[in-house]
Design an enzyme around this catalytic site. Structure first.
Site, short mmCIF file in Angstrom:
data_model
loop_
_atom_site.label_atom_id
_atom_site.label_comp_id
_atom_site.label_asym_id
_atom_site.label_seq_id
_atom_site.Cartn_x
_atom_site.Cartn_y
_atom_site.Cartn_z
N HIS A 1 -8.09 8.81 99.32
CA HIS A 1 -7.97 7.43 98.91
C HIS A 1 -9.32 6.92 98.42
O HIS A 1 -10.28 6.97 99.16
CB HIS A 1 -7.50 6.60 100.12
N HIS B 1 -8.03 6.43 92.66
CA HIS B 1 -7.26 6.80 93.86
C HIS B 1 -6.24 7.88 93.53
O HIS B 1 -5.17 7.57 93.02
CB HIS B 1 -6.53 5.57 94.40
N GLU C 1 4.37 -20.95 99.93
CA GLU C 1 3.62 -21.29 98.72
C GLU C 1 3.17 -20.04 97.95
O GLU C 1 3.28 -19.97 96.73
CB GLU C 1 2.38 -22.14 99.06
N HIS D 1 -4.96 -32.58 104.70
CA HIS D 1 -4.09 -32.64 103.52
C HIS D 1 -4.79 -33.20 102.29
O HIS D 1 -4.20 -33.23 101.22
CB HIS D 1 -2.86 -33.50 103.84
C1 LIG Z 1 -5.50 -7.94 98.85
C2 LIG Z 1 -6.20 -6.62 98.86
N1 LIG Z 1 -6.97 -6.31 99.90
C3 LIG Z 1 -7.65 -5.14 99.92
C4 LIG Z 1 -7.57 -4.27 98.87
C5 LIG Z 1 -8.37 -2.98 98.87
N2 LIG Z 1 -7.45 -1.85 99.05
C6 LIG Z 1 -7.03 -1.12 98.02
S1 LIG Z 1 -5.96 0.07 98.47
C7 LIG Z 1 -6.08 -0.38 100.09
C8 LIG Z 1 -5.31 0.36 101.16
C9 LIG Z 1 -3.92 0.51 100.77
O1 LIG Z 1 -3.24 1.31 101.65
P1 LIG Z 1 -1.81 1.78 101.23
O2 LIG Z 1 -1.04 0.66 100.69
O3 LIG Z 1 -1.24 2.50 102.38
O4 LIG Z 1 -2.07 2.74 100.02
P2 LIG Z 1 -2.28 4.32 100.10
O5 LIG Z 1 -3.22 4.57 101.22
O6 LIG Z 1 -0.96 4.87 100.36
O7 LIG Z 1 -2.84 4.68 98.77
C10 LIG Z 1 -6.94 -1.44 100.25
C11 LIG Z 1 -7.25 -2.08 101.55
C12 LIG Z 1 -6.74 -4.65 97.80
N3 LIG Z 1 -6.60 -3.87 96.73
N4 LIG Z 1 -6.06 -5.80 97.83
#
Ligand SMILES: Cc1ncc(C[n+]2csc(CCOP(=O)(O)OP(=O)(O)O)c2C)c(N)n1
Length: 663
Positions: free
Chosen positions: A262, A30, A411, A473
């Site tokens: 990205h 990325h 949690e 539970h």
């Molecule tokens: C819990 C989780 N869900 C999905 C992903 C896949 N994922 C990686 S980056 C991203 C988008 C992130 O967007 P943002 O935080 O705005 O980062 P930017 O576009 O600025 O790089 C996703 C959905 C992940 N890494 N973790």
């Protein structure tokens, strides 16, 4: 502060170039976030962050958490530029390759300066809250001369969209963790496109509502960034969120500001265009000496502070210095073994009929007296999970001298904060809730296991034995799910003695988290004779021998060990010799030599296991011939005794299963 001849822009562009080049070479990764946040990271690491690449483990360093872990190249580039010896250009060239220090997402332990493993969005924010909390707790204990640092967290839109962010933000706001600074990369882009596809929240209002100070700036204006960081560090009793408005993929001619930056390389043409636009004339992976030197000079800023700190530690009163070093090293106190020993001896002598959650509380009662580093808590179930001891004072905003945290109904936030506390070092965190809610903690438990952190999860109400609260539970599949996780020690003790032994094992395991699976209902003692040896240490052992040649092996854990013992007596009255095997920790048992395992499981014997949970996984001990007495469905709401009968988890059922096998 701008005494470098090299411009801020060149220093930030070095991050951008390395991110583009490494992603290009790896053909994955990325580049967008590192390019967008390069200015913020440059100002932070060259002007404010307190660290010393020569002493990456300096206990009082500022912590920097890259919660947006997909932007790992930002961290790797900065660590290289700032002069961490193990982050070389060669490692950056090998971005995302097997055995490199530069994994796809930052992994704790792969290189110095990586404070936590991130990637699952939002976790880093939860870790940062735990680190900031650990800092306050240790500062209250050891004073500001030894502990006085900030925690920074870089979080993106994704981190803030995750539910865990709300738990982390409100906990930090409530505790007024004023030395926590979140840098929100507000670029309005995530993977699917603009964030407006999925969210219309003003995140700043959410932070403000939770009691944070919010600052707002253009994340490409170094003066503004420096001013905001300066302000964030100046006296305020609230944590600070700095909203950094940035352009993702800053510098990329056609892809900047779009989701195209990205999750994939920019491509040769776009990289060439970005180089032109940024005025970066150097070939891939080449950073001119003067830029590296400027970065290294900035990286050396902290050396004097680190040396002064070491002097203060050396000059501290002997007892304080030794205690500080002990807890930072994570060593158990000298009295640990004797304390466990006396708890066990007392339990073996008194044979109390107690729920293992109560036995656990009794163990803690003694351990907390000798282990101030043991910081307990619960997600709003303190009275049920027996995690607070009589000597425990609650930690609250403005007073961090206590040892107990009311995490509230959070949690997931609790588990992520515990990871942060363990990562910080100086603290061994434990926290409790109901076993069924390990589902609500699981992403953080997984990271405890992946990172090898000593975090203890106290999970009670461990089966249909909790009774009337019913199937919502009553865990049935949770033992299997937890046992499936690598490097997680799952302990299900059978009585007070085993509970003390399992606590001892959990605390002695420096490189693995543990889940203590404990009952709500009272259990009879199964260990009547005191042994100095920790019998649970081998994971499974014969708790009740057959009186003659063994024909049958009854395998059980926790509350079902006493049912197996009852079945053993019934079988004996019919002339069938059975041994009872208690198996409190499968993963420890798996590590025993084959001969020991065979001896315990009884080679050639008929095997029946009993556990008030689904049988998934038991086949590894039972083979194809063994029988399983347990749950096949969800539970039900009724008194525990009725449920055990209703679901057929009884000594008679065990006897029947044995007879079926003996023909
Ligand atoms: C819990 C989780 N869900 C999905 C992903 C896949 N994922 C990686 S980056 C991203 C988008 C992130 O967007 P943002 O935080 O705005 O980062 P930017 O576009 O600025 O790089 C996703 C959905 C992940 N890494 N973790």
């Amino acid at each position: 502060m701008h005494q470098h001849a090299v411009s801020h822009t060149s220093m930030a562009n070095a991050i951008r170039a390395l991110a583009m080049d490494a992603v290009e070479q790896a053909k994955s990764g990325h580049p967008g976030m590192p390019m967008g946040m390069a200015d913020v990271a440059t100002v932070l690491f060259t002007q404010y962050l307190k660290y010393d690449p020569q002493h990456p483990d300096w206990p009082d360093r500022d912590r920097f958490v890259l919660s947006a872990g997909h932007g790992s190249m930002l961290l790797y580039a900065v660590l290289y530029l700032a002069g961490y010896a193990d982050m070389t250009l060669d490692e950056i060239r090998r971005f995302r390759q097997l055995g490199s220090r530069t994994a796809g997402h930052p992994e704790y332990g792969h290189a110095t300066g990586i404070e936590t493993t991130t990637g699952p969005l939002g976790q880093g924010l939860g870790n940062a809250v735990g680190m900031a909390l650990a800092e306050r707790i240790l500062a209250a204990r050891f004073g500001p001369a030894l502990v006085d640092h900030h925690t920074y967290c870089l979080a993106g839109d994704g981190c803030l969209m995750e539910g865990i962010s709300q738990e982390a933000i409100t906990l930090a706001g409530h505790l007024k963790l004023a030395k926590l600074i979140v840098l929100f990369d507000d670029n309005k882009i995530s993977i699917d496109g603009p964030t407006s596809l999925a969210i219309s929240e003003d995140a700043t209002l959410r932070f403000a509502a939770a009691g944070w100070r919010v600052l707002d700036l253009d994340g490409h204006d170094p003066e503004a960034i420096a001013a905001a960081l300066g302000e964030a560090r100046r006296g305020d009793d609230r944590p600070t969120m700095i909203r950094c408005r940035t352009i993702i993929g800053y510098g990329a001619p056609s892809k900047a500001g779009t989701a195209a930056t990205h999750g994939s390389p920019l491509g040769e043409k776009e990289v060439a265009g970005a180089r032109a636009q940024l005025g970066w004339r150097h070939p891939p992976f080449v950073i001119p000496n003067e830029i590296v030197s400027a970065w290294r000079a900035a990286g050396a800023r902290g050396a004097a502070g680190c040396a002064a700190w070491a002097k203060r530690l050396a000059g501290a009163p002997e007892a304080q210095r030794a205690e500080f070093e002990r807890v930072i090293a994570g060593e158990l106190p000298a009295a640990f073994a004797a304390t466990i020993e006396s708890i066990k001896a007392k339990a073996a002598a008194e044979k109390p009929k107690l729920a293992t959650r109560q036995s656990s509380g009794n163990v803690l009662e003694e351990l907390v007296k000798i282990m101030p580093e043991l910081i307990g808590g619960s997600a709003d179930l303190t009275g049920s999970v027996n995690t607070q001891t009589k000597s425990h004072k609650a930690i609250k905003a403005g007073d961090f001298s206590g040892g107990y945290i009311h995490y509230g109904v959070r949690e997931h936030g609790m588990a992520a904060a515990m990871n942060g506390m363990a990562l910080h070092r100086g603290i061994i965190p434990y926290g409790g809730t109901f076993l069924v809610f390990t589902d609500y903690c699981r992403p953080a438990i997984r990271l405890s296991a992946l990172m090898g952190l000593r975090v203890v999860y106290v999970m009670t109400h461990d089966s249909i034995g909790l009774g009337e609260d019913g199937p919502t539970h009553q865990p049935v599949e949770h033992l299997a799910a937890l046992r499936a996780m690598p490097n997680l020690q799952v302990f299900r003790p059978a009585d007070a003695v085993e509970t003390a032994e399992c606590w001892a094992l959990a605390l002695a395991a420096r490189d693995a988290p543990s889940v203590l699976v404990l009952t709500r209902q009272a259990l009879p003692a199964v260990r009547a004779i005191h042994t100095r040896e920790n019998l649970c240490a081998r994971g499974a052992y014969v708790v009740a021998e057959a009186t003659g040649p063994r024909r049958v092996s009854l395998l059980a854990t926790g509350s079902e060990v006493s049912i197996a013992i009852e079945a053993q007596a019934k079988l004996a009255s019919e002339g069938i010799e059975a041994a009872v095997v208690s198996m409190p920790c499968w993963s420890l048992f798996e590590r025993q030599p084959a001969a020991y395992r065979e001896q315990v499981l009884g080679a050639g014997t008929a095997r029946v296991a009993v556990e008030a949970a689904t049988g998934f996984g038991w086949e590894r001990w039972l083979g194809t011939e063994g029988g399983f007495v347990g749950m096949k469905t969800f539970g039900a709401s009724a008194p525990a005794g009725d449920l055990y009968k209703h679901f057929g988890i009884t000594a008679d059922a065990v006897v029947a299963a044995v007879k079926q096998r003996l023909g």
